[in-house]
Motif scaffolding. Structure first.
Motif, PDB file in Angstrom:
ATOM      1  N   ASP A 173       0.834  -1.193   0.000  1.00 30.27           N
ATOM      2  CA  ASP A 173       0.000   0.000   0.000  1.00 30.27           C
ATOM      3  C   ASP A 173       0.873   1.249   0.000  1.00 30.27           C
ATOM      4  O   ASP A 173       1.959   1.260   0.602  1.00 30.27           O
ATOM      5  CB  ASP A 173      -0.906   0.021   1.235  1.00 30.27           C
ATOM      6  N   ASP A 175       0.273   5.285   0.874  1.00 31.05           N
ATOM      7  CA  ASP A 175      -0.690   6.289   1.325  1.00 31.05           C
ATOM      8  C   ASP A 175      -0.476   7.657   0.695  1.00 31.05           C
ATOM      9  O   ASP A 175      -1.359   8.521   0.773  1.00 31.05           O
ATOM     10  CB  ASP A 175      -0.700   6.398   2.848  1.00 31.05           C
ATOM     11  N   SER A 176       0.686   7.874   0.043  1.00 27.03           N
ATOM     12  CA  SER A 176       0.927   9.137  -0.656  1.00 27.03           C
ATOM     13  C   SER A 176       2.125   8.977  -1.589  1.00 27.03           C
ATOM     14  O   SER A 176       3.250   8.832  -1.111  1.00 27.03           O
ATOM     15  CB  SER A 176       1.179  10.281   0.336  1.00 27.03           C
ATOM     16  N   PRO A 202      -4.413  11.633  -0.985  1.00 24.47           N
ATOM     17  CA  PRO A 202      -3.558  10.822  -0.100  1.00 24.47           C
ATOM     18  C   PRO A 202      -4.373  10.185   1.021  1.00 24.47           C
ATOM     19  O   PRO A 202      -5.481  10.604   1.330  1.00 24.47           O
ATOM     20  CB  PRO A 202      -2.559  11.858   0.448  1.00 24.47           C
ATOM     21  N   HIS A 203      -3.773   9.141   1.614  1.00 24.98           N
ATOM     22  CA  HIS A 203      -4.357   8.433   2.758  1.00 24.98           C
ATOM     23  C   HIS A 203      -5.699   7.786   2.431  1.00 24.98           C
ATOM     24  O   HIS A 203      -6.603   7.724   3.272  1.00 24.98           O
ATOM     25  CB  HIS A 203      -4.478   9.387   3.961  1.00 24.98           C
ATOM     26  N   ARG A 205      -8.337   8.477   0.439  1.00 26.20           N
ATOM     27  CA  ARG A 205      -9.558   9.282   0.523  1.00 26.20           C
ATOM     28  C   ARG A 205      -9.952   9.788  -0.862  1.00 26.20           C
ATOM     29  O   ARG A 205      -9.174   9.798  -1.786  1.00 26.20           O
ATOM     30  CB  ARG A 205      -9.357  10.463   1.476  1.00 26.20           C
ATOM     31  N   SER A 231      -2.943   7.940  -3.953  1.00 22.28           N
ATOM     32  CA  SER A 231      -2.658   6.831  -3.041  1.00 22.28           C
ATOM     33  C   SER A 231      -3.228   5.545  -3.618  1.00 22.28           C
ATOM     34  O   SER A 231      -4.183   5.567  -4.394  1.00 22.28           O
ATOM     35  CB  SER A 231      -3.205   7.106  -1.638  1.00 22.28           C
ATOM     36  N   LYS A 233      -4.007   1.172  -2.776  1.00 25.35           N
ATOM     37  CA  LYS A 233      -4.169   0.132  -1.756  1.00 25.35           C
ATOM     38  C   LYS A 233      -4.453  -1.211  -2.416  1.00 25.35           C
ATOM     39  O   LYS A 233      -5.234  -1.296  -3.354  1.00 25.35           O
ATOM     40  CB  LYS A 233      -5.314   0.498  -0.812  1.00 25.35           C
TER      41      LYS A 233
END
Length: 240
Positions: A173, A175-176, A202-203, A205, A231, A233
């Motif tokens: 993953d 996140d940014s 990022p993160h 969202r 980001s 995942k």
């Protein structure tokens, strides 16, 4: 909670079962061979009385989602165990759904276009109230079943369309991409292994997009233009 190619490695025989959640296909022989029987949540006290072989030898989990025309699982319903490119061929609208097993991607428009939303096992009783969870539309028009994946995850992301600009290979993953790899944008990618979700912010969202294995030269093909994805995942819980 997964496939079993040989039940005899756990039990000498299996003549009854209780499906606590999800859906399964059971087989009279090992390695998913022989006569089959579909089982959903419920109790099965005697296989022989059901006309089955006297013992189950292997089983597979089957992804399934049930769509409803009205909120709170009311009105006409449609059971789906694969991709559906146009929900209007089955229902006038979709205002709620129940994911019995597996994971699915929902789309705002037919043919897997427009805004998307990821759903795993659970109950979603009001699409209009799903905006608090990041869903940006209130009626599902198409859906994809996300296959189960075991093994490593690999995806190469590119700053520009057609695999141009700076690139970075991901196996975990992220996140940014700005903070971790100093990439200001992602406009194309090549998914080598696994299934991924990409997020606008990022993160994890903002708007999301499902990426399956293959080359994705431009996100415009999925109805996203002038959208940056920051980001990424891995989809780790398929069919759980």
């Amino acid at each position: 909670m997964s496939d079993c190619s040989d039940v005899s490695s756990y039990l000498s025989r299996c003549q009854s079962c209780r499906v606590e959640s999800g859906c399964f296909m059971v087989y009279e022989r090992t390695n998913y061979m022989g006569n089959q029987f579909f089982m959903r949540r419920g109790e099965y006290s005697d296989f022989q009385r059901m006309g089955l072989s006297d013992s189950i030898r292997s089983c597979r989990m089957i992804p399934m989602i049930v769509f409803y025309e009205e909120k709170n699982f009311q009105g006409r319903s449609y059971e789906c165990m694969s991709d559906c490119s146009d929900m209007s061929s089955q229902l006038n609208r979709c205002q709620s759904c129940r994911v019995e097993s597996g994971c699915f991607m929902m789309y705002e428009r037919p043919n897997f276009m427009g805004n998307q939303f990821f759903m795993k096992r659970g109950e979603y009783n009001d699409m209009q109230r799903m905006q608090s969870m990041g869903m940006m539309f209130d009626n599902i028009r198409s859906c994809r079943m996300i296959p189960m994946h075991r093994g490593q995850f690999r995806m190469k992301v590119f700053e520009r369309e057609n695999f141009g600009g700076q690139s970075m290979e991901l196996m975990d993953d992220c996140d940014s991409i700005m903070d971790r790899h100093r990439m200001s944008d992602c406009q194309s990618c090549n998914v080598m292994d696994g299934h991924w979700l990409m997020y606008e912010q990022p993160h994890f969202r903002g708007r999301m997009m499902y990426m399956r294995p293959g080359e994705h030269r431009s996100f415009r093909d999925q109805g996203y233009s002038n959208t940056r994805f920051m980001s990424m995942k891995r989809i780790m819980d398929s069919c759980h």
